[in-house]
Design a protein around this motif. Sequence first.
Motif, PDB file in Angstrom:
ATOM      1  N   VAL A 105      -1.595  10.399  -0.330  1.00  0.00           N
ATOM      2  CA  VAL A 105      -0.546   9.639  -1.006  1.00  0.00           C
ATOM      3  C   VAL A 105      -0.086  10.463  -2.197  1.00  0.00           C
ATOM      4  O   VAL A 105      -0.867  10.752  -3.103  1.00  0.00           O
ATOM      5  CB  VAL A 105      -1.047   8.255  -1.471  1.00  0.00           C
TER       6      VAL A 105
ATOM      7  N   LYS B 177      10.820  13.343  -2.560  1.00  0.00           N
ATOM      8  CA  LYS B 177      10.117  12.476  -1.616  1.00  0.00           C
ATOM      9  C   LYS B 177      10.150  13.077  -0.215  1.00  0.00           C
ATOM     10  O   LYS B 177       9.137  13.116   0.486  1.00  0.00           O
ATOM     11  CB  LYS B 177      10.767  11.081  -1.596  1.00  0.00           C
TER      12      LYS B 177
ATOM     13  N   LEU C 136       6.954  14.173   2.195  1.00  0.00           N
ATOM     14  CA  LEU C 136       6.784  13.556   3.513  1.00  0.00           C
ATOM     15  C   LEU C 136       6.929  14.583   4.631  1.00  0.00           C
ATOM     16  O   LEU C 136       6.204  14.537   5.627  1.00  0.00           O
ATOM     17  CB  LEU C 136       7.783  12.412   3.695  1.00  0.00           C
TER      18      LEU C 136
ATOM     19  N   ASP D 197       1.342  10.969   3.709  1.00  0.00           N
ATOM     20  CA  ASP D 197       1.341   9.704   4.443  1.00  0.00           C
ATOM     21  C   ASP D 197       2.117   8.617   3.702  1.00  0.00           C
ATOM     22  O   ASP D 197       2.590   7.668   4.318  1.00  0.00           O
ATOM     23  CB  ASP D 197      -0.104   9.235   4.668  1.00  0.00           C
ATOM     24  N   ASP D 198       2.233   8.764   2.387  1.00  0.00           N
ATOM     25  CA  ASP D 198       3.016   7.804   1.604  1.00  0.00           C
ATOM     26  C   ASP D 198       3.362   8.454   0.276  1.00  0.00           C
ATOM     27  O   ASP D 198       2.869   9.530  -0.060  1.00  0.00           O
ATOM     28  CB  ASP D 198       2.237   6.503   1.388  1.00  0.00           C
ATOM     29  N   TYR D 199       4.182   7.744  -0.506  1.00  0.00           N
ATOM     30  CA  TYR D 199       4.738   8.308  -1.735  1.00  0.00           C
ATOM     31  C   TYR D 199       4.866   7.191  -2.757  1.00  0.00           C
ATOM     32  O   TYR D 199       5.401   6.129  -2.455  1.00  0.00           O
ATOM     33  CB  TYR D 199       6.125   8.891  -1.421  1.00  0.00           C
ATOM     34  N   ILE D 200       4.344   7.421  -3.965  1.00  0.00           N
ATOM     35  CA  ILE D 200       4.467   6.416  -5.020  1.00  0.00           C
ATOM     36  C   ILE D 200       4.935   7.112  -6.298  1.00  0.00           C
ATOM     37  O   ILE D 200       4.469   8.199  -6.630  1.00  0.00           O
ATOM     38  CB  ILE D 200       3.120   5.675  -5.240  1.00  0.00           C
TER      39      ILE D 200
ATOM     40  N   GLU E 162       0.581  -2.337  -6.731  1.00  0.00           N
ATOM     41  CA  GLU E 162       1.323  -1.514  -5.773  1.00  0.00           C
ATOM     42  C   GLU E 162       0.453  -0.353  -5.311  1.00  0.00           C
ATOM     43  O   GLU E 162       0.414  -0.032  -4.115  1.00  0.00           O
ATOM     44  CB  GLU E 162       2.610  -0.969  -6.400  1.00  0.00           C
TER      45      GLU E 162
ATOM     46  N   ARG F 178      -0.691   0.232  -1.424  1.00  0.00           N
ATOM     47  CA  ARG F 178      -0.324   1.443  -0.685  1.00  0.00           C
ATOM     48  C   ARG F 178      -1.566   2.114  -0.098  1.00  0.00           C
ATOM     49  O   ARG F 178      -1.572   2.553   1.050  1.00  0.00           O
ATOM     50  CB  ARG F 178       0.403   2.423  -1.603  1.00  0.00           C
TER      51      ARG F 178
ATOM     52  N   ALA G 196      -2.952   0.099   2.815  1.00  0.00           N
ATOM     53  CA  ALA G 196      -2.080   0.191   3.989  1.00  0.00           C
ATOM     54  C   ALA G 196      -2.275   1.518   4.716  1.00  0.00           C
ATOM     55  O   ALA G 196      -2.354   1.560   5.947  1.00  0.00           O
ATOM     56  CB  ALA G 196      -0.617   0.026   3.576  1.00  0.00           C
ATOM     57  N   VAL G 197      -2.367   2.607   3.965  1.00  0.00           N
ATOM     58  CA  VAL G 197      -2.556   3.930   4.582  1.00  0.00           C
ATOM     59  C   VAL G 197      -3.914   4.015   5.269  1.00  0.00           C
ATOM     60  O   VAL G 197      -4.013   4.476   6.412  1.00  0.00           O
ATOM     61  CB  VAL G 197      -2.412   5.055   3.528  1.00  0.00           C
TER      62      VAL G 197
ATOM     63  N   ARG H 207      -3.901   1.931   8.438  1.00  0.00           N
ATOM     64  CA  ARG H 207      -3.128   2.587   9.507  1.00  0.00           C
ATOM     65  C   ARG H 207      -3.932   3.717  10.148  1.00  0.00           C
ATOM     66  O   ARG H 207      -3.957   3.856  11.372  1.00  0.00           O
ATOM     67  CB  ARG H 207      -1.818   3.124   8.924  1.00  0.00           C
TER      68      ARG H 207
END
Length: 223
Positions: free
Chosen positions: A79, A90, A94, A99-102, A110, A114, A117-118, A121
């Motif tokens: 992340v 971003k 990616l 896998d994600d970006y904050i 939040e 995140r 969730a990652v 998954r």
Amino acid sequence: MSLIYILEDDKNIREIESYSLKNSGYSVEEFEYAKPFWNKVSERKPDLVLLDIMLPDSDGVEVLKKLRRNPETKKVPVVMVTAKSTEIDKVKGLDNGADDYITKPFGVMELISRVKAVLRRVNQMEEEKLMRLHEIFMDNEKRMVYVSDVPCELTYKEFELLKLFLQNAGIVMARESIMERVWGVDFEGESRTLDMHIKTLRQKLGSAGKYIKTVRNVGYRIE
């Protein structure tokens, strides 16, 4: 308990991330610089990395690229955490396998959401690669099936049938649904094709073939 590595040069942000994750039940290791991070990664692979883009001794995207090039860490979820908020940054993260970006500033809830969730998954993907039911074991990635640790040679359709059953263990699968998902919506052959494949699949599974049950006038299920 999932192990998370935080690579972040801002002490305040790093402490907030660490405190929040530990309170949510995660094990955490903190790093300000890339070098000690790599030393620790070589000792123990983390379950997830929180990675800042702007680092004093490295570039976060380069760290990400290096993680993805290494066979040992290429599947570790990452992340990206950064103060940059432009779309190009971003996309860069990616595109290189994040896998994600904050984006800073972010709320603690939040961040935790995140991360969960990652990890969820990734865990679901791992579960689908390896499936087990009684003495039947399937390695979906290598397309191998074992019964009581003995390799079981299946045709392409037999493998797909067994995979469908294992993914829906205990659920009655209608004949039409099985035909559609294994043979495709355009299949125009006889429905006996399914029965013949079930018969040979049971035979090849040996004693484990008994788990594939016929549900009269409906279809099949594995239990």
